[in-house]
Design a protein around this motif. Structure first.
Motif, short mmCIF file in Angstrom:
data_model
loop_
_atom_site.label_atom_id
_atom_site.label_comp_id
_atom_site.label_asym_id
_atom_site.label_seq_id
_atom_site.Cartn_x
_atom_site.Cartn_y
_atom_site.Cartn_z
N LYS A 40 0.95 -1.23 0.02
CA LYS A 40 -0.11 0.04 -0.07
C LYS A 40 0.98 1.34 -0.16
O LYS A 40 0.53 2.30 -0.52
CB LYS A 40 -0.78 -0.04 1.18
N LYS A 41 2.14 1.35 0.80
CA LYS A 41 2.77 2.30 0.72
C LYS A 41 3.41 2.56 -0.57
O LYS A 41 3.45 3.86 -1.06
CB LYS A 41 3.94 2.19 1.89
N HIS A 42 3.86 1.64 -1.30
CA HIS A 42 4.24 1.90 -2.65
C HIS A 42 3.47 2.23 -3.45
O HIS A 42 3.76 3.22 -4.47
CB HIS A 42 4.88 0.27 -3.30
N VAL A 43 2.21 1.83 -3.47
CA VAL A 43 1.03 2.36 -4.41
C VAL A 43 0.78 3.70 -4.01
O VAL A 43 0.84 4.64 -5.00
CB VAL A 43 -0.29 1.48 -4.07
N LEU A 44 0.87 4.07 -2.77
CA LEU A 44 0.72 5.73 -2.27
C LEU A 44 1.79 6.48 -3.00
O LEU A 44 1.56 7.75 -3.46
CB LEU A 44 0.55 5.84 -0.90
N GLU A 45 3.00 6.19 -2.69
CA GLU A 45 4.28 6.87 -3.26
C GLU A 45 4.12 7.07 -4.90
O GLU A 45 4.22 8.03 -5.40
CB GLU A 45 5.33 6.22 -2.80
N TYR A 46 3.62 5.96 -5.51
CA TYR A 46 3.52 6.06 -6.95
C TYR A 46 2.34 7.07 -7.39
O TYR A 46 2.45 7.86 -8.18
CB TYR A 46 3.14 4.78 -7.53
N LEU A 47 1.22 6.93 -6.42
CA LEU A 47 0.12 7.82 -7.03
C LEU A 47 0.39 9.36 -6.64
O LEU A 47 0.20 10.09 -7.36
CB LEU A 47 -1.03 7.47 -6.16
N VAL A 48 1.32 9.70 -5.68
CA VAL A 48 1.94 11.14 -5.18
C VAL A 48 2.85 11.51 -6.50
O VAL A 48 2.72 12.40 -6.81
CB VAL A 48 2.37 10.90 -4.04
N ASP A 49 3.71 10.53 -6.80
CA ASP A 49 4.72 10.71 -7.52
C ASP A 49 4.08 11.16 -8.99
O ASP A 49 4.54 12.13 -9.77
CB ASP A 49 5.80 9.62 -7.75
N GLU A 50 3.14 10.57 -9.21
CA GLU A 50 2.36 10.67 -10.66
C GLU A 50 1.49 11.93 -10.84
O GLU A 50 0.54 11.84 -11.49
CB GLU A 50 1.67 9.33 -11.31
N SER A 51 1.52 12.59 -9.42
CA SER A 51 0.42 13.62 -9.22
C SER A 51 -1.08 13.17 -9.16
O SER A 51 -1.83 14.01 -9.66
CB SER A 51 0.99 14.86 -10.09
N ILE A 52 -1.55 11.95 -8.98
CA ILE A 52 -2.84 11.49 -8.89
C ILE A 52 -3.26 11.77 -7.69
O ILE A 52 -4.50 12.34 -7.72
CB ILE A 52 -2.75 10.15 -9.28
N LEU A 53 -2.56 11.75 -6.60
CA LEU A 53 -3.17 12.10 -5.33
C LEU A 53 -1.92 13.24 -4.77
O LEU A 53 -0.85 13.39 -5.11
CB LEU A 53 -3.00 11.01 -4.37
N PRO A 54 -2.57 14.17 -4.03
CA PRO A 54 -1.59 15.10 -3.51
C PRO A 54 -0.45 14.69 -2.33
O PRO A 54 -0.97 13.69 -1.65
CB PRO A 54 -2.65 15.95 -2.69
N SER A 55 0.31 15.34 -2.19
CA SER A 55 1.54 14.86 -1.54
C SER A 55 1.10 14.91 0.00
O SER A 55 1.92 14.20 0.70
CB SER A 55 2.85 15.68 -1.73
N THR A 56 0.18 15.59 0.36
CA THR A 56 -0.28 15.41 1.71
C THR A 56 -0.60 14.14 2.20
O THR A 56 -0.78 13.77 3.55
CB THR A 56 -1.10 16.57 2.12
N VAL A 57 -1.11 13.24 1.35
CA VAL A 57 -1.36 11.79 1.66
C VAL A 57 -0.65 11.11 2.50
O VAL A 57 -0.62 10.41 3.38
CB VAL A 57 -2.26 11.16 0.65
N LEU A 58 0.96 11.43 1.80
CA LEU A 58 2.02 10.74 2.32
C LEU A 58 2.26 11.22 4.00
O LEU A 58 2.64 10.29 4.90
CB LEU A 58 3.25 10.70 1.62
N GLU A 59 1.91 12.39 4.33
CA GLU A 59 2.27 12.92 5.55
C GLU A 59 1.12 12.26 6.49
O GLU A 59 1.31 11.99 7.91
CB GLU A 59 2.13 14.12 5.78
#
Length: 133
Positions: free
Chosen positions: A54-73
């Motif tokens: 799930k962490k890898h998926v989240l990082e990918y979605l943030v890197d591709e600007s699909i989700l905002p970077s705040t989700v990682l925080e």
């Protein structure tokens, strides 16, 4: 009986891809997260834990600007791999359990020996007729 309060719609990959969210990702089973990772071409090891994938998926979605970077925080951080520590603790606990079992056995034997000694320490022999002497 169908529990209408805990009913969850089946996972639909196309709907997730069209509108991904952290909340939806959090509610997925490992097999569903794996489908998402494969869809996006995210590399992972099949033996990885659900949270790691799930962490890898989240990082990918943030890197591709699909989700905002705040989700990682705000996303749950993956605990460090503590497999060896868990195994060590398991072994330690099993040792403690065995020691306690051995201690109980010694106590039981000690009580039996004390009871036997309290009755004279010797067993009386039976005569052939079955009466004790």
């Amino acid at each position: 009986m169908l529990d209408i309060y805990n009913f969850k719609m089946p996972f639909n990959l196309d709907e997730f891809v069209a509108s991904p969210s952290v909340e939806e990702l959090d509610s997925l089973k490992k097999s569903e997260i794996v489908k998402v990772a494969k869809h996006y071409g995210i590399e992972f090891q099949p033996l990885m834990r659900k949270d790691e994938i799930k962490k890898h998926v989240l990082e990918y979605l943030v890197d591709e600007s699909i989700l905002p970077s705040t989700v990682l925080e705000t996303a749950i951080t993956v605990p460090t791999d503590n497999t060896f520590e868990l195994k060590r603790l398991e072994i330690e606990m099993s040792k403690e359990v065995r020691l306690k079992e051995m201690e109980r056995e010694r106590e039981k034997r000690g009580k039996r020996n004390a009871n036997a000694k309290g009755k004279g320490g010797k067993r009386r022999k039976r005569k052939k007729g079955g009466k004790r002497t």
